[in-house]
Design a protein around this motif. Structure first.
Motif, PDB file in Angstrom:
ATOM      1  N   THR A 139       0.883  -1.291   0.081  1.00 25.23           N
ATOM      2  CA  THR A 139      -0.004  -0.029   0.001  1.00 25.23           C
ATOM      3  C   THR A 139       0.873   1.228   0.101  1.00 25.23           C
ATOM      4  O   THR A 139       0.374   2.456  -0.201  1.00 25.23           O
ATOM      5  CB  THR A 139      -1.000   0.023   1.196  1.00 25.23           C
ATOM      6  OG1 THR A 139      -0.123  -0.094   2.234  1.00 25.23           O
ATOM      7  CG2 THR A 139      -1.696  -1.280   1.357  1.00 25.23           C
ATOM      8  N   LEU A 140       2.072   1.173   0.046  1.00 19.07           N
ATOM      9  CA  LEU A 140       3.206   2.381  -0.044  1.00 19.07           C
ATOM     10  C   LEU A 140       3.048   3.050  -1.387  1.00 19.07           C
ATOM     11  O   LEU A 140       3.014   2.094  -2.418  1.00 19.07           O
ATOM     12  CB  LEU A 140       4.250   1.851   0.535  1.00 19.07           C
ATOM     13  CG  LEU A 140       4.804   1.765   1.972  1.00 19.07           C
ATOM     14  CD1 LEU A 140       6.158   1.144   1.874  1.00 19.07           C
ATOM     15  CD2 LEU A 140       4.790   2.987   2.777  1.00 19.07           C
ATOM     16  N   PRO A 141       3.010   4.167  -1.310  1.00 23.15           N
ATOM     17  CA  PRO A 141       2.924   4.971  -2.639  1.00 23.15           C
ATOM     18  C   PRO A 141       4.472   4.564  -3.428  1.00 23.15           C
ATOM     19  O   PRO A 141       5.377   4.497  -2.805  1.00 23.15           O
ATOM     20  CB  PRO A 141       3.146   6.361  -2.541  1.00 23.15           C
ATOM     21  CG  PRO A 141       3.367   6.376  -1.040  1.00 23.15           C
ATOM     22  CD  PRO A 141       3.084   5.151  -0.337  1.00 23.15           C
ATOM     23  N   GLY A 142       4.240   4.310  -4.701  1.00 24.07           N
ATOM     24  CA  GLY A 142       5.521   4.002  -5.645  1.00 24.07           C
ATOM     25  C   GLY A 142       6.343   5.166  -5.844  1.00 24.07           C
ATOM     26  O   GLY A 142       5.924   6.403  -5.574  1.00 24.07           O
ATOM     27  N   LYS A 143       7.545   5.074  -6.453  1.00 24.18           N
ATOM     28  CA  LYS A 143       8.116   5.943  -7.037  1.00 24.18           C
ATOM     29  C   LYS A 143       7.594   6.593  -8.154  1.00 24.18           C
ATOM     30  O   LYS A 143       7.408   5.815  -9.191  1.00 24.18           O
ATOM     31  CB  LYS A 143       9.585   5.647  -7.329  1.00 24.18           C
ATOM     32  CG  LYS A 143      10.487   5.528  -6.020  1.00 24.18           C
ATOM     33  CD  LYS A 143      12.049   5.164  -6.555  1.00 24.18           C
ATOM     34  CE  LYS A 143      12.729   4.805  -5.163  1.00 24.18           C
ATOM     35  NZ  LYS A 143      13.504   3.408  -5.714  1.00 24.18           N
ATOM     36  N   PHE A 144       7.657   7.926  -8.378  1.00 22.90           N
ATOM     37  CA  PHE A 144       6.971   8.486  -9.570  1.00 22.90           C
ATOM     38  C   PHE A 144       8.073   8.651 -10.682  1.00 22.90           C
ATOM     39  O   PHE A 144       9.097   9.308 -10.362  1.00 22.90           O
ATOM     40  CB  PHE A 144       6.431   9.767  -9.157  1.00 22.90           C
ATOM     41  CG  PHE A 144       5.852  10.532 -10.237  1.00 22.90           C
ATOM     42  CD1 PHE A 144       4.900  10.120 -11.058  1.00 22.90           C
ATOM     43  CD2 PHE A 144       6.602  11.813 -10.926  1.00 22.90           C
ATOM     44  CE1 PHE A 144       4.346  10.773 -12.308  1.00 22.90           C
ATOM     45  CE2 PHE A 144       6.281  12.374 -12.047  1.00 22.90           C
ATOM     46  CZ  PHE A 144       5.030  12.017 -12.689  1.00 22.90           C
ATOM     47  N   ILE A 145       7.977   8.055 -11.658  1.00 20.10           N
ATOM     48  CA  ILE A 145       9.156   8.251 -12.931  1.00 20.10           C
ATOM     49  C   ILE A 145       8.359   9.074 -13.944  1.00 20.10           C
ATOM     50  O   ILE A 145       7.374   8.507 -14.535  1.00 20.10           O
ATOM     51  CB  ILE A 145       9.498   6.774 -13.388  1.00 20.10           C
ATOM     52  CG1 ILE A 145      10.065   6.173 -12.035  1.00 20.10           C
ATOM     53  CG2 ILE A 145      10.349   7.083 -14.299  1.00 20.10           C
ATOM     54  CD1 ILE A 145      10.160   4.523 -12.214  1.00 20.10           C
ATOM     55  N   PRO A 146       8.626  10.319 -14.142  1.00 24.04           N
ATOM     56  CA  PRO A 146       8.041  11.096 -15.054  1.00 24.04           C
ATOM     57  C   PRO A 146       8.425  10.377 -16.662  1.00 24.04           C
ATOM     58  O   PRO A 146       9.453  10.003 -16.744  1.00 24.04           O
ATOM     59  CB  PRO A 146       8.801  12.470 -14.991  1.00 24.04           C
ATOM     60  CG  PRO A 146       9.499  12.146 -14.164  1.00 24.04           C
ATOM     61  CD  PRO A 146       9.917  11.133 -13.451  1.00 24.04           C
ATOM     62  N   ARG A 147       7.324  10.419 -17.407  1.00 23.92           N
ATOM     63  CA  ARG A 147       7.454   9.846 -18.565  1.00 23.92           C
ATOM     64  C   ARG A 147       7.703  10.809 -19.728  1.00 23.92           C
ATOM     65  O   ARG A 147       7.294  11.963 -19.806  1.00 23.92           O
ATOM     66  CB  ARG A 147       6.371   9.061 -19.141  1.00 23.92           C
ATOM     67  CG  ARG A 147       5.913   7.811 -18.591  1.00 23.92           C
ATOM     68  CD  ARG A 147       6.032   6.835 -19.561  1.00 23.92           C
ATOM     69  NE  ARG A 147       4.954   5.798 -19.366  1.00 23.92           N
ATOM     70  CZ  ARG A 147       4.284   5.194 -20.499  1.00 23.92           C
ATOM     71  NH1 ARG A 147       4.681   5.812 -21.835  1.00 23.92           N
ATOM     72  NH2 ARG A 147       3.427   4.240 -20.163  1.00 23.92           N
TER      73      ARG A 147
END
Ligand code: DAH
Length: 344
Positions: free
Chosen positions: A96-104
């Motif tokens: 349930t932890l938020p993932g790492k945001f990888i901008p596309r």
């Protein structure tokens, strides 16, 4: 010797009893079963025994080592499972932890527009020429001479065209039309090709002009090709590219490599033909130049203009993108402002 074997086996079992981890097992294996292990030392001395004893002791040694191997393997499995269970319960993952945001990243609007134009023309039977037949650094021969451009034509002037310092007659191409010559020097008709690419001009930069931009060249040479074919193909292209027919007009024009020549305008999307800054009040925006390939050009590449005719066109990618997405300044494509690029 038999007793010695039994003794070693007993001590190995004792060690095994005490073992607590896979590491311990590895040590036991090394101590007893490896090449330098205790059993091997004994096996080395077998040669001093009588044949009869050799057979008895030998088979006993084999049996014992096999048993030891099995017990070690069983313990190994047991430890492995235990260690895995421990690891799994300790290292539980919280899904349930938020993932790492990888901008596309995104495809640049000029690239996506080029792809759309190319796909539209491919659907009409044109194929893209290989890069080798459409270089950005050209000789005057391809960029001007073979396209019937007179030696004193103003387009050849350094005020209009970028010349390289490396060699005389070498330019950054000012148009993709040179690809026509490359193709016709390599292939015999029927020819139906397109060549997308970047072109360079020595311009003062403003909302409608940049010193490099992108074109898509088209060439169709075969028997009985007429201006009617040219109009049909371009109108159909406009319908496919814009997804609906747009008001267009063919305006007669002049290019040294086509006769007759025309330019095609599409109604300005910004003002819907009423006239605005983008279309300089005319209500129309030019998207391409075109015409019937000049007989001089065909003769130059060894194609008989009495047998073959053809049409050619060169369209501006930026213009077509501006018209589709209502962009009023060409410079937006090139300053890499993410706020602009993000919208596509
Ligand atoms: N090369 C011309 C330009 O850059 C455009 C053009 C006009 C291309 C007529 C053609 C053509 O193939 O037939 O302005």
């Amino acid at each position: 010797m038999k007793e010695q074997l039994e003794k070693i086996y007993a001590s190995a079992n004792e060690d095994l009893e005490k073992a607590k981890s896979i590491n311990d097992l590895d040590e036991i294996r090394a101590k007893y079963l490896s090449r330098k292990g205790e059993f091997n030392e004994i096996k080395k001395n077998l040669k001093n025994l009588s044949d009869e004893d050799k057979r008895i002791v030998g088979s006993l040694a084999n049996e014992i080592t096999r048993k030891l191997e099995t017990s070690i393997q069983e313990k190994h499995n047991e430890f492995y499972k235990k260690e895995l269970d421990e690891k799994l319960s300790k290292e539980r993952i919280d899904v349930t932890l938020p993932g790492k945001f990888i901008p596309r990243g995104k495809v640049h609007p000029i690239t996506s527009t080029t792809n759309e134009i190319v796909a539209s023309l491919q659907s009409l039977g044109f194929s893209v020429v290989p890069d080798a037949l459409s270089p950005e650094v050209e000789t005057e021969y391809f960029n001007f001479d073979m396209l019937n451009v007179p030696k004193d034509h103003p387009a050849r002037d350094v005020q209009d065209t970028f010349y390289t310092l490396n060699a005389k007659n070498v330019v950054l191409r000012s148009q993709t039309s040179g690809a026509q010559i490359h193709v016709m020097e390599e292939q015999k008709p029927p020819i139906r090709v397109i060549a997308p690419g970047r072109v360079y001009r020595n311009e003062n930069i403003n909302a409608r002009k940049n010193n490099f931009f992108h074109q898509i060249e088209g060439l169709y040479v075969d028997k009985d090709i007429t201006f009617g074919d040219l109009k049909g193909v371009l109108n159909e292209f406009i319908r496919i590219y814009f997804g609906a027919s747009r008001p267009t007009r063919f305006r007669s024009s002049f290019f040294p490599f086509t006769e007759p020549s025309a330019e095609v305008d599409v109604q300005c999307i910004m003002c819907e033909g009423k006239g605005c800054r983008t279309c300089s009040g005319t209500g129309w925006l030019e998207i391409l130049g075109c015409g019937m390939v000049d007989p001089n050009v065909l003769r130059g590449v060894g194609i008989d203009p009495e047998i073959y005719t053809g049409f050619a066109f060169g369209m501006g990618v930026e213009r077509l993108a501006m018209l589709k997405y209502a962009i009023d300044d060409i410079r937006l494509f090139f300053n890499n402002d993410v706020r602009f690029l993000k919208q596509f």
